[in-house]
Scaffold this active site. Structure first.
Site, PDB file in Angstrom:
ATOM      1  N   GLN A 283      24.221  -6.223 -12.971  1.00  0.00           N
ATOM      2  CA  GLN A 283      23.481  -7.472 -12.785  1.00  0.00           C
ATOM      3  C   GLN A 283      21.979  -7.200 -12.723  1.00  0.00           C
ATOM      4  O   GLN A 283      21.540  -6.277 -12.038  1.00  0.00           O
ATOM      5  CB  GLN A 283      23.927  -8.182 -11.509  1.00  0.00           C
ATOM      6  CG  GLN A 283      25.351  -8.708 -11.550  1.00  0.00           C
ATOM      7  CD  GLN A 283      25.498 -10.009 -12.330  1.00  0.00           C
ATOM      8  OE1 GLN A 283      24.596 -10.443 -13.025  1.00  0.00           O
ATOM      9  NE2 GLN A 283      26.659 -10.625 -12.230  1.00  0.00           N
ATOM     10  N   TYR A 312      37.494  -7.700 -15.861  1.00  0.00           N
ATOM     11  CA  TYR A 312      36.107  -7.542 -16.349  1.00  0.00           C
ATOM     12  C   TYR A 312      35.305  -6.757 -15.311  1.00  0.00           C
ATOM     13  O   TYR A 312      34.283  -7.213 -14.811  1.00  0.00           O
ATOM     14  CB  TYR A 312      35.458  -8.902 -16.634  1.00  0.00           C
ATOM     15  CG  TYR A 312      36.282  -9.784 -17.537  1.00  0.00           C
ATOM     16  CD1 TYR A 312      36.153  -9.706 -18.921  1.00  0.00           C
ATOM     17  CD2 TYR A 312      37.215 -10.672 -17.015  1.00  0.00           C
ATOM     18  CE1 TYR A 312      36.928 -10.503 -19.765  1.00  0.00           C
ATOM     19  CE2 TYR A 312      37.987 -11.466 -17.846  1.00  0.00           C
ATOM     20  CZ  TYR A 312      37.848 -11.384 -19.216  1.00  0.00           C
ATOM     21  OH  TYR A 312      38.620 -12.159 -20.031  1.00  0.00           O
ATOM     22  N   GLU A 333      38.405  -3.006 -17.778  1.00  0.00           N
ATOM     23  CA  GLU A 333      37.149  -3.190 -18.510  1.00  0.00           C
ATOM     24  C   GLU A 333      37.349  -2.662 -19.926  1.00  0.00           C
ATOM     25  O   GLU A 333      38.035  -1.672 -20.133  1.00  0.00           O
ATOM     26  CB  GLU A 333      36.030  -2.425 -17.787  1.00  0.00           C
ATOM     27  CG  GLU A 333      34.705  -2.378 -18.508  1.00  0.00           C
ATOM     28  CD  GLU A 333      34.151  -3.753 -18.817  1.00  0.00           C
ATOM     29  OE1 GLU A 333      33.898  -4.012 -20.003  1.00  0.00           O
ATOM     30  OE2 GLU A 333      33.967  -4.561 -17.893  1.00  0.00           O
ATOM     31  N   ASP A 381      35.191 -12.112 -13.650  1.00  0.00           N
ATOM     32  CA  ASP A 381      33.755 -12.256 -13.916  1.00  0.00           C
ATOM     33  C   ASP A 381      33.573 -12.078 -15.425  1.00  0.00           C
ATOM     34  O   ASP A 381      33.061 -11.059 -15.892  1.00  0.00           O
ATOM     35  CB  ASP A 381      32.964 -11.204 -13.129  1.00  0.00           C
ATOM     36  CG  ASP A 381      31.454 -11.383 -13.277  1.00  0.00           C
ATOM     37  OD1 ASP A 381      31.038 -12.411 -13.846  1.00  0.00           O
ATOM     38  OD2 ASP A 381      30.704 -10.496 -12.829  1.00  0.00           O
ATOM     39  N   CYS A 408      28.903 -16.985 -15.421  1.00  0.00           N
ATOM     40  CA  CYS A 408      27.507 -17.138 -15.864  1.00  0.00           C
ATOM     41  C   CYS A 408      27.387 -18.302 -16.844  1.00  0.00           C
ATOM     42  O   CYS A 408      26.338 -18.511 -17.439  1.00  0.00           O
ATOM     43  CB  CYS A 408      27.010 -15.845 -16.506  1.00  0.00           C
ATOM     44  SG  CYS A 408      27.980 -15.333 -17.939  1.00  0.00           S
TER      45      CYS A 408
END
Length: 452
Positions: A283, A312, A333, A381, A408
Protein backbone atom coordinates in the site's frame (compact mmCIF):
# COMPACT_ATOMS: atom_id res chain seq x y z
CA UNK A 1 -28.96 24.53 -30.68
CA UNK A 2 -25.69 23.96 -28.81
CA UNK A 3 -22.43 23.77 -30.78
CA UNK A 4 -18.71 23.32 -30.20
CA UNK A 5 -16.75 26.39 -28.92
CA UNK A 6 -19.97 28.11 -27.81
CA UNK A 7 -19.79 29.91 -24.43
CA UNK A 8 -22.76 29.21 -22.15
CA UNK A 9 -23.66 29.86 -18.52
CA UNK A 10 -24.32 26.75 -16.40
CA UNK A 11 -24.74 25.71 -12.76
CA UNK A 12 -22.59 22.84 -11.48
CA UNK A 13 -24.96 20.44 -9.72
CA UNK A 14 -22.81 17.41 -8.88
CA UNK A 15 -19.39 15.73 -9.09
CA UNK A 16 -18.61 12.52 -11.00
CA UNK A 17 -16.79 9.77 -9.09
CA UNK A 18 -13.58 11.05 -10.75
CA UNK A 19 -14.13 14.62 -9.53
CA UNK A 20 -15.44 16.34 -12.67
CA UNK A 21 -18.20 18.91 -12.28
CA UNK A 22 -21.60 18.00 -13.74
CA UNK A 23 -23.93 20.49 -15.44
CA UNK A 24 -27.19 20.03 -17.40
CA UNK A 25 -28.27 22.17 -20.35
CA UNK A 26 -30.73 21.64 -23.24
CA UNK A 27 -30.94 17.88 -22.73
CA UNK A 28 -27.15 17.46 -22.45
CA UNK A 29 -25.15 16.38 -19.41
CA UNK A 30 -21.79 18.20 -19.39
CA UNK A 31 -18.59 17.13 -17.60
CA UNK A 32 -16.25 19.97 -16.62
CA UNK A 33 -12.79 19.79 -15.04
CA UNK A 34 -12.07 22.08 -12.07
CA UNK A 35 -15.74 22.90 -11.40
CA UNK A 36 -17.50 22.21 -8.10
CA UNK A 37 -21.15 21.83 -7.05
CA UNK A 38 -22.73 25.17 -6.18
CA UNK A 39 -20.60 27.09 -8.66
CA UNK A 40 -22.04 29.01 -11.61
CA UNK A 41 -19.63 29.28 -14.54
CA UNK A 42 -19.22 30.46 -18.09
CA UNK A 43 -18.40 27.22 -19.90
CA UNK A 44 -16.79 26.71 -23.29
CA UNK A 45 -18.19 23.64 -25.06
CA UNK A 46 -15.26 21.42 -26.09
CA UNK A 47 -17.09 18.36 -27.43
CA UNK A 48 -20.68 17.18 -28.00
CA UNK A 49 -21.80 13.58 -28.31
CA UNK A 50 -25.32 12.10 -28.47
CA UNK A 51 -26.57 13.50 -25.15
CA UNK A 52 -23.36 14.24 -23.26
CA UNK A 53 -20.79 16.99 -23.64
CA UNK A 54 -17.45 18.14 -22.28
CA UNK A 55 -16.69 21.70 -21.31
CA UNK A 56 -14.05 23.88 -19.69
CA UNK A 57 -14.37 26.78 -17.29
CA UNK A 58 -13.92 30.12 -19.03
CA UNK A 59 -14.95 32.18 -16.00
CA UNK A 60 -16.35 31.58 -12.51
CA UNK A 61 -19.48 33.61 -11.82
CA UNK A 62 -19.72 32.20 -8.28
CA UNK A 63 -17.26 30.07 -6.29
CA UNK A 64 -17.97 27.18 -3.92
CA UNK A 65 -17.17 27.66 -0.24
CA UNK A 66 -15.55 24.19 -0.45
CA UNK A 67 -13.01 25.23 -3.10
CA UNK A 68 -9.29 25.00 -2.31
CA UNK A 69 -8.00 28.11 -4.08
CA UNK A 70 -4.33 27.40 -3.32
CA UNK A 71 -3.90 24.38 -5.61
CA UNK A 72 -1.33 24.52 -8.44
CA UNK A 73 -3.50 23.53 -11.43
CA UNK A 74 -0.70 21.30 -12.78
CA UNK A 75 -1.87 18.71 -10.25
CA UNK A 76 -5.38 18.80 -11.74
CA UNK A 77 -4.18 18.74 -15.35
CA UNK A 78 -2.08 15.63 -14.74
CA UNK A 79 -4.56 13.91 -12.45
CA UNK A 80 -1.91 13.74 -9.66
CA UNK A 81 -4.45 15.43 -7.36
CA UNK A 82 -7.73 15.34 -9.27
CA UNK A 83 -9.71 16.27 -6.12
CA UNK A 84 -7.17 18.80 -4.87
CA UNK A 85 -9.45 21.72 -5.79
CA UNK A 86 -11.93 20.49 -3.12
CA UNK A 87 -11.04 21.24 0.51
CA UNK A 88 -10.20 18.20 2.61
CA UNK A 89 -13.31 17.92 4.84
CA UNK A 90 -15.44 18.14 1.67
CA UNK A 91 -13.30 15.42 0.02
CA UNK A 92 -14.00 13.06 2.94
CA UNK A 93 -17.76 13.79 2.75
CA UNK A 94 -17.68 13.29 -1.05
CA UNK A 95 -16.03 9.87 -0.66
CA UNK A 96 -18.58 8.74 1.93
CA UNK A 97 -21.36 9.77 -0.44
CA UNK A 98 -19.72 7.80 -3.29
CA UNK A 99 -19.84 4.66 -1.14
CA UNK A 100 -23.48 5.25 -0.12
CA UNK A 101 -24.52 5.87 -3.75
CA UNK A 102 -22.80 2.73 -5.08
CA UNK A 103 -24.27 0.49 -2.38
CA UNK A 104 -27.73 1.90 -3.03
CA UNK A 105 -27.68 1.93 -6.83
CA UNK A 106 -25.59 -1.18 -7.57
CA UNK A 107 -26.11 -3.46 -4.56
CA UNK A 108 -29.70 -2.26 -3.93
CA UNK A 109 -28.97 -1.62 -0.23
CA UNK A 110 -30.98 1.22 1.25
CA UNK A 111 -30.68 0.44 4.98
CA UNK A 112 -26.90 0.22 5.46
CA UNK A 113 -25.16 2.94 7.48
CA UNK A 114 -21.83 4.05 6.05
CA UNK A 115 -19.41 5.44 8.65
CA UNK A 116 -17.68 8.79 8.14
CA UNK A 117 -14.50 8.50 6.06
CA UNK A 118 -11.32 8.14 8.15
CA UNK A 119 -8.96 10.88 6.93
CA UNK A 120 -5.39 12.04 7.48
CA UNK A 121 -4.23 14.85 9.76
CA UNK A 122 -1.92 16.03 6.97
CA UNK A 123 -3.21 14.84 3.56
CA UNK A 124 -0.04 15.66 1.56
CA UNK A 125 3.38 14.08 0.87
CA UNK A 126 2.10 10.64 1.93
CA UNK A 127 3.00 8.34 -0.99
CA UNK A 128 5.81 5.87 -0.29
CA UNK A 129 6.17 4.94 -3.97
CA UNK A 130 6.46 6.89 -7.22
CA UNK A 131 6.69 5.74 -10.83
CA UNK A 132 7.46 8.65 -13.13
CA UNK A 133 8.05 8.63 -16.90
CA UNK A 134 11.26 9.97 -18.45
CA UNK A 135 10.85 11.80 -21.77
CA UNK A 136 12.43 14.54 -23.87
CA UNK A 137 10.69 17.92 -23.55
CA UNK A 138 12.01 20.94 -25.49
CA UNK A 139 15.21 19.05 -26.30
CA UNK A 140 15.97 18.08 -22.67
CA UNK A 141 15.51 14.91 -20.58
CA UNK A 142 12.68 15.55 -18.11
CA UNK A 143 10.76 13.72 -15.39
CA UNK A 144 7.17 14.54 -14.56
CA UNK A 145 3.66 13.34 -15.26
CA UNK A 146 1.52 12.97 -18.35
CA UNK A 147 -1.25 15.48 -18.98
CA UNK A 148 -4.59 13.69 -18.46
CA UNK A 149 -5.72 11.54 -21.42
CA UNK A 150 -2.46 12.17 -23.28
CA UNK A 151 1.18 11.15 -23.49
CA UNK A 152 2.44 14.75 -23.27
CA UNK A 153 4.84 14.99 -20.33
CA UNK A 154 4.54 17.97 -17.98
CA UNK A 155 7.88 18.43 -16.13
CA UNK A 156 7.34 18.39 -12.33
CA UNK A 157 9.74 18.52 -9.37
CA UNK A 158 7.33 18.69 -6.43
CA UNK A 159 4.70 15.96 -6.85
CA UNK A 160 2.57 17.24 -3.92
CA UNK A 161 1.40 13.85 -2.60
CA UNK A 162 4.77 12.00 -2.63
CA UNK A 163 7.20 11.96 0.28
CA UNK A 164 9.63 14.87 -0.31
CA UNK A 165 12.68 12.57 -0.24
CA UNK A 166 11.21 10.59 -3.16
CA UNK A 167 10.90 13.84 -5.11
CA UNK A 168 14.53 14.64 -4.27
CA UNK A 169 15.75 11.24 -5.52
CA UNK A 170 13.82 11.67 -8.78
CA UNK A 171 15.19 15.18 -9.40
CA UNK A 172 18.77 14.12 -8.56
CA UNK A 173 18.52 11.05 -10.82
CA UNK A 174 17.16 13.22 -13.64
CA UNK A 175 20.12 15.60 -13.29
CA UNK A 176 22.64 12.72 -13.37
CA UNK A 177 20.98 11.16 -16.42
CA UNK A 178 21.39 14.52 -18.18
CA UNK A 179 25.06 14.83 -17.14
CA UNK A 180 25.84 11.31 -18.36
CA UNK A 181 23.93 12.02 -21.60
CA UNK A 182 21.68 8.99 -21.22
CA UNK A 183 18.83 9.18 -23.72
CA UNK A 184 15.17 9.35 -22.63
CA UNK A 185 12.65 6.98 -24.19
CA UNK A 186 10.75 8.16 -27.27
CA UNK A 187 7.42 6.33 -27.60
CA UNK A 188 6.74 7.33 -31.21
CA UNK A 189 10.19 6.45 -32.53
CA UNK A 190 10.72 3.52 -30.13
CA UNK A 191 14.21 4.86 -29.36
CA UNK A 192 16.13 5.98 -26.27
CA UNK A 193 17.13 4.11 -23.12
CA UNK A 194 15.49 5.39 -19.90
CA UNK A 195 11.72 4.83 -19.77
CA UNK A 196 10.77 5.28 -16.11
CA UNK A 197 12.17 5.99 -12.66
CA UNK A 198 10.51 4.16 -9.76
CA UNK A 199 11.33 5.08 -6.15
CA UNK A 200 10.08 3.29 -3.04
CA UNK A 201 10.66 4.53 0.51
CA UNK A 202 10.10 2.73 3.80
CA UNK A 203 7.75 4.94 5.86
CA UNK A 204 9.33 3.91 9.17
CA UNK A 205 12.75 2.62 8.05
CA UNK A 206 13.54 5.45 5.63
CA UNK A 207 15.20 2.88 3.33
CA UNK A 208 15.10 3.83 -0.36
CA UNK A 209 14.86 1.69 -3.50
CA UNK A 210 15.43 3.06 -7.00
CA UNK A 211 14.35 1.15 -10.11
CA UNK A 212 15.55 2.31 -13.53
CA UNK A 213 13.31 0.97 -16.30
CA UNK A 214 15.32 0.74 -19.52
CA UNK A 215 14.66 -0.43 -23.07
CA UNK A 216 17.84 -2.57 -23.22
CA UNK A 217 20.35 -4.14 -20.82
CA UNK A 218 23.42 -1.90 -21.28
CA UNK A 219 23.52 1.41 -19.38
CA UNK A 220 26.48 3.60 -20.33
CA UNK A 221 28.66 4.52 -17.28
CA UNK A 222 26.24 2.82 -14.90
CA UNK A 223 28.93 2.50 -12.18
CA UNK A 224 29.33 6.30 -12.14
CA UNK A 225 25.57 6.76 -11.88
CA UNK A 226 25.31 4.29 -8.97
CA UNK A 227 28.24 5.89 -7.14
CA UNK A 228 26.76 9.39 -7.42
CA UNK A 229 23.33 8.21 -6.28
CA UNK A 230 24.56 6.28 -3.24
CA UNK A 231 26.88 9.14 -2.21
CA UNK A 232 23.98 11.62 -2.35
CA UNK A 233 21.53 9.24 -0.61
CA UNK A 234 23.25 6.91 1.91
CA UNK A 235 19.85 5.34 2.72
CA UNK A 236 19.50 4.22 -0.94
CA UNK A 237 20.00 0.54 -0.12
CA UNK A 238 18.65 -0.94 -3.36
CA UNK A 239 19.23 0.06 -7.00
CA UNK A 240 17.63 -2.20 -9.58
CA UNK A 241 17.40 -2.18 -13.37
CA UNK A 242 14.25 -3.44 -15.04
CA UNK A 243 14.35 -4.14 -18.77
CA UNK A 244 11.18 -3.42 -20.75
CA UNK A 245 11.73 -3.57 -24.52
CA UNK A 246 8.03 -3.86 -25.41
CA UNK A 247 5.88 -1.18 -27.04
CA UNK A 248 3.41 -1.14 -24.15
CA UNK A 249 1.83 1.06 -21.48
CA UNK A 250 2.92 -1.45 -18.81
CA UNK A 251 5.74 0.11 -16.77
CA UNK A 252 7.70 -3.01 -15.81
CA UNK A 253 9.16 -5.71 -18.05
CA UNK A 254 9.95 -9.28 -16.97
CA UNK A 255 13.71 -9.00 -16.30
CA UNK A 256 15.26 -7.45 -13.17
CA UNK A 257 18.98 -6.88 -12.53
CA UNK A 258 20.48 -5.82 -9.20
CA UNK A 259 22.84 -2.86 -9.66
CA UNK A 260 23.55 -2.08 -5.99
CA UNK A 261 22.74 -3.31 -2.51
CA UNK A 262 19.75 -5.48 -1.71
CA UNK A 263 16.87 -6.86 -3.80
CA UNK A 264 14.42 -5.49 -1.21
CA UNK A 265 13.83 -2.72 1.29
CA UNK A 266 12.34 -3.33 4.72
CA UNK A 267 9.48 -1.47 6.41
CA UNK A 268 7.02 -1.97 9.26
CA UNK A 269 3.23 -2.34 9.19
CA UNK A 270 1.21 -2.81 12.41
CA UNK A 271 4.33 -3.96 14.25
CA UNK A 272 5.46 -6.55 11.68
CA UNK A 273 8.50 -6.09 9.45
CA UNK A 274 8.07 -6.58 5.70
CA UNK A 275 10.55 -7.08 2.89
CA UNK A 276 9.34 -5.23 -0.21
CA UNK A 277 10.70 -6.15 -3.63
CA UNK A 278 10.51 -4.05 -6.80
CA UNK A 279 7.43 -5.74 -8.37
CA UNK A 280 5.48 -6.53 -5.20
CA UNK A 281 2.29 -4.75 -4.15
CA UNK A 282 2.53 -2.67 -0.97
CA UNK A 283 0.00 0.00 0.00
CA UNK A 284 1.38 3.41 -1.03
CA UNK A 285 0.14 5.20 2.11
CA UNK A 286 1.57 3.36 5.11
CA UNK A 287 -0.05 5.51 7.81
CA UNK A 288 -3.57 5.03 6.39
CA UNK A 289 -2.99 1.39 5.41
CA UNK A 290 -2.44 0.70 9.11
CA UNK A 291 -5.84 2.30 9.83
CA UNK A 292 -7.39 0.26 7.00
CA UNK A 293 -6.00 -3.08 8.20
CA UNK A 294 -6.87 -2.29 11.81
CA UNK A 295 -10.49 -1.72 10.73
CA UNK A 296 -10.43 -5.11 8.94
CA UNK A 297 -9.05 -6.79 12.09
CA UNK A 298 -11.64 -5.06 14.30
CA UNK A 299 -14.49 -6.04 11.93
CA UNK A 300 -13.35 -9.68 11.90
CA UNK A 301 -13.23 -9.77 15.74
CA UNK A 302 -11.11 -12.95 15.61
CA UNK A 303 -9.95 -15.23 18.43
CA UNK A 304 -7.44 -18.05 18.86
CA UNK A 305 -9.79 -20.65 17.33
CA UNK A 306 -10.38 -18.80 14.05
CA UNK A 307 -9.07 -20.02 10.69
CA UNK A 308 -8.58 -17.14 8.25
CA UNK A 309 -8.23 -17.25 4.46
CA UNK A 310 -6.41 -14.21 3.07
CA UNK A 311 -7.28 -14.06 -0.64
CA UNK A 312 -5.08 -11.77 -2.77
CA UNK A 313 -2.49 -11.90 0.00
CA UNK A 314 0.29 -9.87 -1.68
CA UNK A 315 3.44 -9.92 0.45
CA UNK A 316 1.42 -10.98 3.51
CA UNK A 317 0.64 -7.58 5.05
CA UNK A 318 -2.98 -8.37 5.96
CA UNK A 319 -2.67 -12.05 6.83
CA UNK A 320 0.41 -11.59 9.01
CA UNK A 321 -1.39 -8.76 10.85
CA UNK A 322 -4.10 -11.32 11.79
CA UNK A 323 -1.83 -14.32 12.40
CA UNK A 324 -0.83 -13.78 16.02
CA UNK A 325 -4.50 -13.66 17.08
CA UNK A 326 -5.83 -16.75 15.21
CA UNK A 327 -5.26 -20.50 14.83
CA UNK A 328 -4.07 -20.42 11.19
CA UNK A 329 -3.93 -18.14 8.15
CA UNK A 330 -4.06 -19.48 4.56
CA UNK A 331 -2.95 -16.97 1.94
CA UNK A 332 -3.09 -17.04 -1.86
CA UNK A 333 -1.42 -14.73 -4.36
CA UNK A 334 -0.89 -15.05 -8.11
CA UNK A 335 2.51 -13.23 -8.28
CA UNK A 336 5.36 -15.68 -7.44
CA UNK A 337 7.74 -12.98 -6.11
CA UNK A 338 5.04 -11.75 -3.71
CA UNK A 339 4.46 -15.30 -2.39
CA UNK A 340 8.22 -15.68 -1.84
CA UNK A 341 8.18 -12.33 -0.01
CA UNK A 342 5.25 -13.39 2.19
CA UNK A 343 7.04 -16.60 3.25
CA UNK A 344 10.19 -14.60 4.08
CA UNK A 345 8.07 -12.03 5.95
CA UNK A 346 6.40 -14.74 8.04
CA UNK A 347 9.81 -16.15 8.99
CA UNK A 348 11.21 -12.67 9.64
CA UNK A 349 8.43 -12.01 12.18
CA UNK A 350 8.59 -15.43 13.82
CA UNK A 351 5.11 -16.36 12.55
CA UNK A 352 4.65 -20.08 11.82
CA UNK A 353 0.86 -20.53 11.70
CA UNK A 354 0.58 -19.40 8.06
CA UNK A 355 0.45 -21.19 4.69
CA UNK A 356 0.99 -19.31 1.42
CA UNK A 357 0.39 -20.68 -2.09
CA UNK A 358 0.95 -19.25 -5.57
CA UNK A 359 -2.31 -19.67 -7.48
CA UNK A 360 -5.45 -17.82 -8.50
CA UNK A 361 -7.78 -17.07 -5.59
CA UNK A 362 -10.53 -19.17 -7.24
CA UNK A 363 -8.36 -22.28 -7.69
CA UNK A 364 -6.79 -22.10 -4.22
CA UNK A 365 -10.22 -21.66 -2.64
CA UNK A 366 -11.53 -24.77 -4.38
CA UNK A 367 -8.41 -26.79 -3.42
CA UNK A 368 -8.73 -25.80 0.25
CA UNK A 369 -12.40 -26.80 0.19
CA UNK A 370 -11.41 -30.25 -1.18
CA UNK A 371 -8.79 -30.56 1.58
CA UNK A 372 -11.51 -29.98 4.16
CA UNK A 373 -10.15 -26.64 5.39
CA UNK A 374 -13.03 -24.82 7.08
CA UNK A 375 -12.36 -21.07 7.36
CA UNK A 376 -14.32 -19.05 9.89
CA UNK A 377 -13.22 -15.73 8.33
CA UNK A 378 -12.34 -14.93 4.72
CA UNK A 379 -10.56 -11.65 3.96
CA UNK A 380 -10.51 -10.41 0.37
CA UNK A 381 -8.55 -7.46 -1.03
CA UNK A 382 -8.99 -7.85 -4.80
CA UNK A 383 -7.73 -5.61 -7.63
CA UNK A 384 -10.01 -2.93 -9.12
CA UNK A 385 -11.97 -5.44 -11.20
CA UNK A 386 -13.25 -7.05 -7.99
CA UNK A 387 -14.04 -10.74 -7.41
CA UNK A 388 -15.13 -13.33 -9.96
CA UNK A 389 -18.52 -15.02 -9.60
CA UNK A 390 -16.73 -18.38 -9.20
CA UNK A 391 -14.71 -17.08 -6.23
CA UNK A 392 -17.77 -15.54 -4.59
CA UNK A 393 -19.72 -18.81 -4.95
CA UNK A 394 -16.78 -20.91 -3.72
CA UNK A 395 -16.17 -18.65 -0.72
CA UNK A 396 -19.87 -18.56 0.22
CA UNK A 397 -20.16 -22.34 -0.17
CA UNK A 398 -17.68 -22.98 2.68
CA UNK A 399 -19.97 -20.94 4.96
CA UNK A 400 -17.48 -18.77 6.87
CA UNK A 401 -19.08 -16.80 9.70
CA UNK A 402 -17.66 -13.55 8.32
CA UNK A 403 -16.28 -12.13 5.10
CA UNK A 404 -14.17 -8.98 5.34
CA UNK A 405 -14.08 -7.17 1.98
CA UNK A 406 -11.34 -4.56 1.45
CA UNK A 407 -11.89 -2.67 -1.80
CA UNK A 408 -10.20 0.01 -3.89
CA UNK A 409 -13.23 0.20 -6.22
CA UNK A 410 -16.57 0.64 -4.50
CA UNK A 411 -18.54 -0.02 -7.73
CA UNK A 412 -17.18 -3.57 -8.18
CA UNK A 413 -17.42 -4.13 -4.42
CA UNK A 414 -21.13 -3.20 -4.51
CA UNK A 415 -21.68 -5.58 -7.45
CA UNK A 416 -19.98 -8.41 -5.52
CA UNK A 417 -21.89 -7.67 -2.31
CA UNK A 418 -25.16 -8.00 -4.23
CA UNK A 419 -24.21 -11.60 -5.10
CA UNK A 420 -23.05 -12.35 -1.54
CA UNK A 421 -26.43 -11.06 -0.26
CA UNK A 422 -28.18 -13.50 -2.64
CA UNK A 423 -25.97 -16.32 -1.27
CA UNK A 424 -26.97 -15.80 2.37
CA UNK A 425 -24.69 -13.02 3.63
CA UNK A 426 -25.62 -9.59 4.94
CA UNK A 427 -23.50 -6.43 4.80
CA UNK A 428 -23.47 -5.13 8.38
CA UNK A 429 -20.63 -2.56 8.55
CA UNK A 430 -18.95 -0.21 6.05
CA UNK A 431 -15.91 1.99 6.76
CA UNK A 432 -14.40 4.23 4.03
CA UNK A 433 -10.73 5.04 4.63
CA UNK A 434 -8.81 7.73 2.75
CA UNK A 435 -5.60 6.11 1.52
CA UNK A 436 -5.36 8.53 -1.42
CA UNK A 437 -6.05 12.09 -0.18
CA UNK A 438 -6.52 14.75 -2.86
CA UNK A 439 -7.41 12.10 -5.46
CA UNK A 440 -10.80 10.53 -6.28
CA UNK A 441 -9.67 7.06 -5.11
CA UNK A 442 -11.18 5.57 -1.97
CA UNK A 443 -10.58 2.38 0.03
CA UNK A 444 -13.49 0.74 1.83
CA UNK A 445 -13.79 -2.08 4.36
CA UNK A 446 -17.08 -3.97 4.47
CA UNK A 447 -18.16 -6.72 6.88
CA UNK A 448 -20.45 -9.45 5.55
CA UNK A 449 -21.96 -11.82 8.12
CA UNK A 450 -23.70 -15.13 7.53
CA UNK A 451 -27.47 -14.92 7.95
CA UNK A 452 -28.83 -17.36 10.55
Amino acid sequence: MLEKNQIVEVDIIDLTHEGQGVAKLDGFVFFVDNALPGERIKMKILKLKKNIGFGKVEEWLSISADRNQDLDLTYLRTGIADLGHLNYPAQLAFKKKQVETSLRKIAGLTDITVADTIGMDSPFAYRNKAAVPVRRVNGQLETGFFRKNSHDLIPIEDFYIQHPEIDQVIAFTRDQLRKLDLKPYDEKEQTGLIRNIIVRRGHYSGQLMLVLVTTRPKIFRVETLVERLTTAFPNLVSIIQNINDQNTNAILGQEFRLLHGSETIVDTMLGNEFEISAPSFYQVNTEMAEHLYQVAIDFAAVDSEDIVIDAYSGIGTIGLSFAKQVKHVYGVEVIPEAVADSLKNAERNGISNVTYVCDSAEAAMQNWVKEGIQPTVIVVDPPRKGLTDSFIKASASVQPDKLVYISCNVATMARDIKLYEELGYKLTKVQPTDLFPNTHHIEVVGLLEKRN
